[in-house]
Design an enzyme around this catalytic site. Structure first.
Site, PDB file in Angstrom:
ATOM      1  N   HIS A  24       0.871  -1.273  -0.004  1.00 35.24           N
ATOM      2  CA  HIS A  24      -0.040  -0.164   0.104  1.00 35.24           C
ATOM      3  C   HIS A  24       0.822   1.203  -0.006  1.00 35.24           C
ATOM      4  CE1 HIS A  24       0.323   0.043   4.263  1.00 35.24           C
ATOM      5  NE2 HIS A  24      -0.340  -1.122   4.516  1.00 35.24           N
ATOM      6  N   HIS A  78      -4.502  -9.831  14.405  1.00 38.52           N
ATOM      7  CA  HIS A  78      -4.572  -8.534  13.842  1.00 38.52           C
ATOM      8  C   HIS A  78      -5.671  -8.855  12.626  1.00 38.52           C
ATOM      9  CE1 HIS A  78      -3.735  -4.697  11.976  1.00 38.52           C
ATOM     10  NE2 HIS A  78      -2.659  -5.011  11.659  1.00 38.52           N
ATOM     11  N   GLU A  80      -5.763  -6.648  10.024  1.00 38.09           N
ATOM     12  CA  GLU A  80      -5.433  -6.115   8.627  1.00 38.09           C
ATOM     13  C   GLU A  80      -5.278  -7.592   7.838  1.00 38.09           C
ATOM     14  OE1 GLU A  80      -2.171  -3.337   8.535  1.00 38.09           O
ATOM     15  OE2 GLU A  80      -2.598  -2.806   6.574  1.00 38.09           O
ATOM     16  N   ASP A  82      -3.438  -8.750   5.415  1.00 39.41           N
ATOM     17  CA  ASP A  82      -2.111  -9.560   5.172  1.00 39.41           C
ATOM     18  C   ASP A  82      -2.157 -10.710   6.376  1.00 39.41           C
ATOM     19  OD1 ASP A  82      -1.717  -7.331   6.835  1.00 39.41           O
ATOM     20  OD2 ASP A  82       0.434  -7.086   6.386  1.00 39.41           O
ATOM     21  N   HIS A 144      -0.503  -1.839  15.388  1.00 35.98           N
ATOM     22  CA  HIS A 144      -0.651  -0.470  14.816  1.00 35.98           C
ATOM     23  C   HIS A 144      -2.318  -0.341  14.669  1.00 35.98           C
ATOM     24  CE1 HIS A 144      -0.680  -1.120  10.347  1.00 35.98           C
ATOM     25  NE2 HIS A 144      -0.612  -2.190  11.020  1.00 35.98           N
ATOM     26  N   ASP A 163       2.564  -7.623  13.940  1.00 33.67           N
ATOM     27  CA  ASP A 163       3.221  -6.756  13.189  1.00 33.67           C
ATOM     28  C   ASP A 163       4.433  -6.041  14.098  1.00 33.67           C
ATOM     29  OD1 ASP A 163       1.945  -6.709  10.820  1.00 33.67           O
ATOM     30  OD2 ASP A 163       0.425  -4.909  11.556  1.00 33.67           O
ATOM     31  N   TYR A 191      10.359  -0.190   8.806  1.00 34.15           N
ATOM     32  CA  TYR A 191       8.915  -0.767   9.060  1.00 34.15           C
ATOM     33  C   TYR A 191       8.444   0.225  10.218  1.00 34.15           C
ATOM     34  CZ  TYR A 191       5.386  -4.016   9.929  1.00 34.15           C
ATOM     35  OH  TYR A 191       4.247  -4.950  10.259  1.00 34.15           O
ATOM     36  N   HIS A 222       5.745 -10.552   9.998  1.00 36.75           N
ATOM     37  CA  HIS A 222       6.500 -10.214   8.875  1.00 36.75           C
ATOM     38  C   HIS A 222       8.337 -10.463   9.096  1.00 36.75           C
ATOM     39  CE1 HIS A 222       3.098  -8.150   6.867  1.00 36.75           C
ATOM     40  NE2 HIS A 222       2.914  -7.637   8.194  1.00 36.75           N
TER      41      HIS A 222
HETATM   42 FE1  FEO Z   1      -0.944  -4.378  10.054  1.00 33.37          FE
HETATM   43 FE2  FEO Z   1       1.043  -6.520   8.704  1.00 33.37          FE
HETATM   44  O1  FEO Z   1      -0.531  -5.847   8.845  1.00 33.37           O
END
Ligand code: FEO
Length: 390
Positions: A24, A78, A80, A82, A144, A163, A191, A222
């Site tokens: 993004h 989380h 999000e 991903d 986050h 994250d 990051y 990640h």
């Molecule tokens: Fe906040 Fe890796 O997603």
């Protein structure tokens, strides 16, 4: 594709996204991973999933250990996508699996996925018995997203941090001692700078909560798993959550005919003359997500743009808009630029810098058409003074 055992009976079963270059808008030159983890116990448990298009890879890695339909629990740390993108597919395959998430996680997952996900809400202090393993949940709101949560397994001293402590790195290596610290540190900093910076106060609270835990391994969602440099990365997070920076400067500029560039380099010379390391970033050739990493490490942020159409160049407007949103603290700034006849850019940049919470070192300077020798000497002097003030 194989699963990798990170601790006895705990496996990394994530996906490696070698090709992604824009997350993004954040440039991911090294790609990334979406890390999911499988705990083999009386209750087979999957911690987070992966982006939807990486589900086949995750399933192949899970199948290396067990038939995915036998998964009993899924922890969604989380919302999000991903990390939750694989939830609908997993629910089809493991139709009896129960999903555990935070209060905000439940709200977010219901909004994102219309499917019945068999959700259970957990809060800080709640635990889930898997058999020989237990999971303790700690909510870390705004690290986050509002729903963000981490899960801790005391029997293995393993923290599934989602994250937090992540980095966008696709690699064959899974552990921090298998890859150079410089690479991991740079990507962890990038990051943090691009994703976590606005939430320093919440990061401090999260660090306080996880500081009480005995940790032997941090498994983020990640990049690389931390098993050697745990204290190092926690120290860095403490520093970063305090908005500490180095005695460095970053000069961010764009130029139409080279005048603003000349000023940028005069300031550079001044800063350099008093021993300040400087990154000089032309917005035409550097991506704003990389420049933000320089900002992350730099006490001084200097911005330069000529005036175009009664304002700053669109590249600078985009950078400052992004910078402002990240809410850095403890930075000093300076604006400069050339102009032809109206000359609004410097004042406009100053307003944006102030709105971003930057303290202006002194009033910016604009030069009509082209800077002369004397002008450049003056800018060099400003750079020097600014460097000395650091
Ligand atoms: Fe906040 Fe890796 O997603």
């Amino acid at each position: 594709m194989k699963a990798l055992e990170v601790k006895p009976n705990i496996y990394w079963v994530g996906g490696i996204d070698w090709d992604i270059r824009s997350f993004h808008g954040y440039v991911t030159q090294r790609g990334t991973t979406y890390n999911a983890y499988l705990i083999m116990d009386e209750k087979v448990t999957l911690i987070d999933t992966v982006k939807s298009y990486m589900v086949p890879e995750m399933l192949e890695r899970i199948r290396d250990i067990i038939d995915p339909s036998k998964i009993d629990y899924i922890i969604s740390n989380h919302v999000e996508m991903d990390h939750s993108g694989g939830l609908p597919a997993m629910k089809e395959i493991a139709s009896n699996a129960e999903v555990f998430t935070s209060v905000q996680g439940e709200k977010g997952l219901k909004k994102h996925y219309k499917d019945e996900l068999n959700l259970h809400v957990v809060k800080t202090g709640d635990t889930l018995e898997l058999g020989k393993h237990t999971l303790h949940f700690v909510q870390v709101p705004m690290v986050h997203w509002p729903d963000s949560m981490v899960s801790y397994c005391p029997e293995t001293k393993l923290l599934f941090s989602n994250d937090a402590f992540g980095q966008h790195i696709a690699s064959a290596e899974r552990f921090d001692d298998q890859l150079e610290w410089g690479i991991i540190h740079e990507e962890a900093a990038k990051y943090y700078a691009n994703i976590v910076t606005p939430f320093g106060d919440q990061v401090k609270k999260a660090l306080e909560a996880v500081g009480k835990l005995e940790i032997e391994m941090i498994c983020p969602s990640h990049g690389i798993i931390w098993r050697t440099g745990i204290a190092d990365i926690i120290d860095e997070y403490k520093k970063w959550s305090n908005y500490e920076s180095d005695k460095r400067a970053v000069i961010v500029y764009d130029s139409m005919w080279g005048s603003t560039k000349q000023i940028a380099y005069a300031l550079y010379e001044g800063l350099e003359s008093v021993g300040i390391p400087v990154s000089i970033r032309d917005l035409k050739s550097s991506h704003i997500s990389d420049i933000i990493t320089d900002v992350h490490f730099s006490k001084a942020v200097l911005v330069g743009s000529p005036t175009l159409n009664r304002g700053m160049l669109p590249t600078m407007a985009a950078f400052l808009n992004y910078f402002k949103g990240l809410k850095f603290r403890n930075r000093i700034g300076y604006a400069f630029g050339s102009y032809g006849w109206s000359g609004e850019s410097v004042e406009d940049m100053e307003k944006e810098m102030e709105a971003a919470g930057v303290e202006l070192f002194e009033s910016g300077e604009k030069i009509q058409y082209r800077p002369g020798e004397e002008d450049l000497l003056k800018f060099k002097e400003t750079g020097k003074k600014m460097g000395e003030s650091l």
